[in-house]
Write a protein that holds these residues in place. Structure first.
Motif, short mmCIF file in Angstrom:
data_model
loop_
_atom_site.label_atom_id
_atom_site.label_comp_id
_atom_site.label_asym_id
_atom_site.label_seq_id
_atom_site.Cartn_x
_atom_site.Cartn_y
_atom_site.Cartn_z
N THR A 10 -0.68 58.34 0.71
CA THR A 10 0.50 57.65 1.17
C THR A 10 1.76 58.32 0.67
O THR A 10 2.74 58.49 1.40
N THR A 84 10.37 52.86 -2.84
CA THR A 84 8.99 52.94 -2.37
C THR A 84 8.15 53.82 -3.27
O THR A 84 7.00 53.50 -3.60
N ARG A 156 13.01 43.89 2.02
CA ARG A 156 12.38 43.19 3.13
C ARG A 156 13.38 42.90 4.24
O ARG A 156 13.07 43.04 5.43
N ALA A 159 14.33 46.06 6.06
CA ALA A 159 13.23 46.54 6.90
C ALA A 159 13.26 45.90 8.28
O ALA A 159 12.79 46.49 9.25
N ASP A 163 15.07 50.77 11.20
CA ASP A 163 13.78 51.33 11.57
C ASP A 163 13.19 52.22 10.50
O ASP A 163 11.98 52.19 10.23
N ARG A 166 11.99 50.17 7.73
CA ARG A 166 10.78 49.47 8.18
C ARG A 166 9.55 50.35 7.97
O ARG A 166 8.50 49.88 7.53
N GLU A 167 9.67 51.65 8.25
CA GLU A 167 8.56 52.57 8.03
C GLU A 167 8.17 52.62 6.56
O GLU A 167 6.99 52.63 6.21
N SER A 169 8.73 50.25 4.33
CA SER A 169 8.17 48.95 3.98
C SER A 169 6.71 48.84 4.41
O SER A 169 5.85 48.36 3.66
N LEU A 170 6.43 49.32 5.61
CA LEU A 170 5.05 49.28 6.09
C LEU A 170 4.16 50.20 5.27
O LEU A 170 2.99 49.88 5.00
N ARG A 173 3.41 48.36 2.11
CA ARG A 173 2.49 47.24 2.37
C ARG A 173 1.07 47.74 2.63
O ARG A 173 0.10 47.14 2.16
N ARG A 174 0.94 48.81 3.39
CA ARG A 174 -0.39 49.34 3.67
C ARG A 174 -1.10 49.77 2.39
O ARG A 174 -2.30 49.56 2.23
N GLU A 197 -5.33 39.47 3.15
CA GLU A 197 -4.10 38.90 3.68
C GLU A 197 -3.73 37.63 2.92
O GLU A 197 -2.56 37.41 2.55
#
Length: 242
Positions: A10, A84, A156, A159, A163, A166-167, A169-170, A173-174, A197
């Protein structure tokens, strides 16, 4: 059982948008600027990021911030890229610390991960271990990592409207979701993705409550009992007498 490896790939996707530093001294100054911007986000929110304010916080000339970042948007994106990077480091560090003793526990209690009858003693040993470790994680997040949690709340919202953020943040999260899903699979969950979840949502709720509560008033006994309740429900194939 697999180990919580930090080599998830990641981090390799992280990329800063501003001007690249060509020398170590320049990279140090660029880092100072981003660290200063992150402190402003924690203290004032994203709207506090301005070239002049960041330069003052970083104790560098105003020209330094405009040299490395052509506009405020680029500075904001790179600030959250730094966030991040730090957040992924926390996730990987916890996974490494968590899985090593978990493997030792599994080796000492092989019945925990077999399909045979699980003794009451083994169930209590596993459940106590999980609750202790995860309560410790929540405690660390709302105390020593409190500033990072505050940044996450700002993250958050950004995000939703940005855009690029947002990438990021995802990506974060992943990485976190993947560690929890892996953990649920190790715990013999019949639905590791869905249970991950639920557990992730529980963490977010407890962390947010921790931010709203004075540190001395946080009831970690309640955190432990809540985790125990949820874990008992999420992994019934392991954490109940058969």
């Amino acid at each position: 059982m697999t180990s919580g490896s930090s080599d998830s790939g990641t981090e390799k996707s992280l990329s800063y948008q501003g001007r690249k530093a060509s020398r170590a001294k320049s990279e140090h100054r660029r880092r100072l600027i981003l660290e200063a911007a992150l402190r402003i986000v924690i203290r004032e929110g994203v709207r506090g990021i301005r070239h002049r304010a960041v330069a003052k916080e970083a104790e560098v000339p105003l020209a330094a911030t405009t040299y490395y970042f052509k506009d405020i948007q680029e500075l904001i994106v790179d600030t959250f890229t730094l966030y991040t990077e730090k957040a992924l480091s926390v996730v990987n560090s916890f996974a490494d610390q968590f899985y090593q003793p978990l493997q030792q526990l599994a080796a000492a209690n092989p019945e925990l991960f077999n399909s045979g009858v699980i003794s009451d003693e083994a169930v209590h040993t596993m459940l106590d271990y999980l609750v202790e470790q995860l309560t410790g994680y929540v405690r660390e997040q709302v105390s020593s990592e409190r500033d990072m949690l505050i940044a996450e709340q700002a993250f958050r919202y950004e995000a939703i409207v940005n855009d690029r953020i947002r990438e990021l943040s995802l990506m974060h999260r992943r990485a976190l979701f993947g560690k929890i899903e892996e953990f649920m699979a190790v715990m013999k969950s019949p639905a590791p993705k869905e249970d991950a979840e639920l557990l992730l949502g529980l963490f977010h709720s407890m962390e947010y409550t921790g931010l709203l509560t004075a540190q001395d008033d946080i009831d970690f006994d309640y955190v432990s009992s809540t985790l125990r309740r949820h874990l008992s429900l999420l992994v019934p194939d392991l954490l109940q007498r058969r």
